[in-house]
Design an enzyme around this catalytic site. Structure first.
Site, short mmCIF file in Angstrom:
data_model
loop_
_atom_site.label_atom_id
_atom_site.label_comp_id
_atom_site.label_asym_id
_atom_site.label_seq_id
_atom_site.Cartn_x
_atom_site.Cartn_y
_atom_site.Cartn_z
N GLU A 215 41.92 -1.08 61.99
CA GLU A 215 42.78 -0.14 61.28
C GLU A 215 41.89 0.68 60.36
O GLU A 215 41.47 0.21 59.30
CB GLU A 215 43.86 -0.89 60.48
CG GLU A 215 44.72 -1.82 61.31
CD GLU A 215 45.48 -1.12 62.41
OE1 GLU A 215 45.60 0.13 62.35
OE2 GLU A 215 45.95 -1.80 63.34
N CYS A 249 45.22 4.76 52.97
CA CYS A 249 44.61 5.16 54.24
C CYS A 249 45.47 6.16 55.01
O CYS A 249 44.93 6.91 55.83
CB CYS A 249 44.33 3.92 55.10
SG CYS A 249 45.80 2.95 55.51
#
Length: 470
Positions: A215, A249
């Site tokens: 990720e 993020c």
């Protein structure tokens, strides 16, 4: 546990032996793990929030509750409601040519899972993968970030109070410990962090052919379409950008908007920021930048862009304060692709505005760059929405809002290309941390002997039949 490499191997061996003793834990065991995890979150909620705030310098308790505690509890309860169903074998019929045989997909735990946690949401990005790995029946080792030392240490100690060392173990330590951790022969490894570090993690895992879920990040765009509700778009983009001071993020990294609306965006952004964050530096509701080096990186990105011709438009009523690592929200106008701020993931409260002359130009701008972890589109026209979705790739998309695709248990969360590989959350997470073992069950009475040698006319007739059935 802040331990040398030998202790990491010993912990892995302890967990592997426990897994071999009970390779497919019953639902009662898995739900018990989830119960203990929920109890820990509820009982340690205040202590966890205080530790995270202390590590950041300032981190609003409200943001920790909303963005870390709530999604952790919600994901956990979803897994507990659905996990027994996910565990069931999926039975089916064999292909027509092989009837009356049957097939089964048998979910089995992978074994021992490793999770490497970043600093920006240290609770949620530890607990989220932990939920999925536990409901799938795995033992789990978690490596916390050295940039949140207070919380990482507290989390490690509390997990040790609620879980046995062969169930869940939390590891703390610096980059050398992280490197040793990523090189362990896990049965699956999940890493959340930067693309640059992701390369190293995948390289280390490849030595053991350890499957990985990465990720990562990238520059997630927000597109304001010609049919957008403009004021709404500005508010939701700023919300997604400014929670946790942009250290998210999936925060909007830059905005693509109609050229004639740039001035309107600036005006609306001042108004929205004042409404969301009155007295932004004084009320403790805007997070600090996590560390001096990150603060310096962000100010350098901003100042270098200004030197290269950009205009910085500060939002809010306060100047930056290096001592408290307070960096005010700032719009960047007149940017170009040669600026570092338009090449690197920003990960802070700087927001470049990129004007376009047509929606197709905006689509081409996104499609011509590495696939982002998230894409945000603001428009009410169905054809425009469909065109953007069809011609762009992103790990996930939210339409007419920001961030919230990550909170949907029915949607996998993950990147694509340079923004990551694989996904988790909900049933997708259960499948990530399970081996879906395929089983073919031959019927007692069947015709497979008709395909045995010696090959003659009977065999050729059977092959012709198979060609028709196939």
């Amino acid at each position: 546990m802040n331990a040398p490499t030998s202790d990491l191997h010993q912990t892995l061996l302890l967990m592997r032996n426990a897994h071999m003793q009970d390779p497919t834990p019953a639902w009662s065991v898995r739900s018990g793990w989830l119960d203990r995890l929920e109890r820990m979150l509820l009982e340690q909620r205040d202590a966890f929030a205080e530790a995270i705030s202390a590590d950041f310098g300032t981190r609003p308790r409200e943001e920790t509750d909303l963005l870390e505690i709530f999604p952790s509890l919600s994901g956990l309860r979803h897994a507990r409601r659905r996990g027994r169903h996910w565990m069931r074998p999926r039975k089916g019929m064999a292909d027509m040519a092989f009837l009356p045989a049957g097939t089964t997909m048998l979910p089995q735990p992978r074994g021992v899972v490793g999770v490497i946690v970043p600093w920006n949401y240290p609770l949620y990005l530890a607990v989220g993968p932990l939920i999925d790995a536990l409901v799938a029946g795995n033992r789990v080792m978690v490596k916390m970030s050295e940039f949140t030392p207070g919380f990482s240490s507290l989390f490690a100690h509390k997990v040790a109070e609620y879980f046995k060392p062969d169930e869940v173990c939390v590891v703390t330590g610096d980059a050398d410990v992280a490197q040793a951790f990523s090189a362990l022969p896990f049965d699956h490894l999940l890493f959340t962090g930067s693309t640059a570090v992701g390369h190293h993690v995948m390289r280390a895992a490849s030595a053991h052919l350890t499957p990985v879920t990465l990720e990562l990040g990238g520059k997630s765009p927000a597109i304001i379409g010609p049919g957008a509700r403009f004021e709404h778009a500005v508010e939701r983009i700023l919300y997604g950008k400014l929670v946790n001071a942009g250290q998210t993020c999936i925060a909007p990294d830059y905005v693509l908007l109609p050229r004639q609306r740039v001035g309107d965006f600036v005006t609306a952004a001042h108004r929205v920021t004042g409404r969301l964050y009155p007295q932004i530096a004084q009320r403790g509701q805007f997070a600090s930048i996590v560390a001096d080096r990150h603060f310096q990186r962000l100010t350098t990105l901003r100042d270098d862009a200004v030197i290269a011709g950009a205009r910085a438009e500060r939002l809010g009523d306060s100047d930056q304060d290096p001592n408290r690592r307070f960096l005010p929200p700032t719009l960047l106008l007149h940017v170009n692709d040669n600026m570092a701020v338009m090449r690197e993931e920003i990960f802070g409260p700087l927001l470049p505005l990129v004007p376009y002359d047509s929606i197709d130009q905006a689509i081409d701008y996104v499609a011509g760059r590495p696939h982002p972890l998230a894409l945000y589109l603001f428009d009410d026209d169905r054809k425009t929405i469909d065109r953007v979705l069809a011609r762009t790739q992103a790990g996930g998309v939210t339409v007419n809002d920001t961030l919230y695709h990550i909170a949907q248990h029915g949607l996998p969360f993950g990147g694509v290309g340079k923004s990551g590989m694989g996904g988790y959350h909900g049933e997708a997470g259960f499948r990530t941390f399970s081996h879906m073992k395929p089983v073919f069950r031959q019927a007692r009475f069947n015709g497979v002997r008709l395909l045995n040698p010696p090959y003659g006319q009977r065999f050729r007739n059977m092959v012709r039949l198979l060609f028709k059935l196939g």
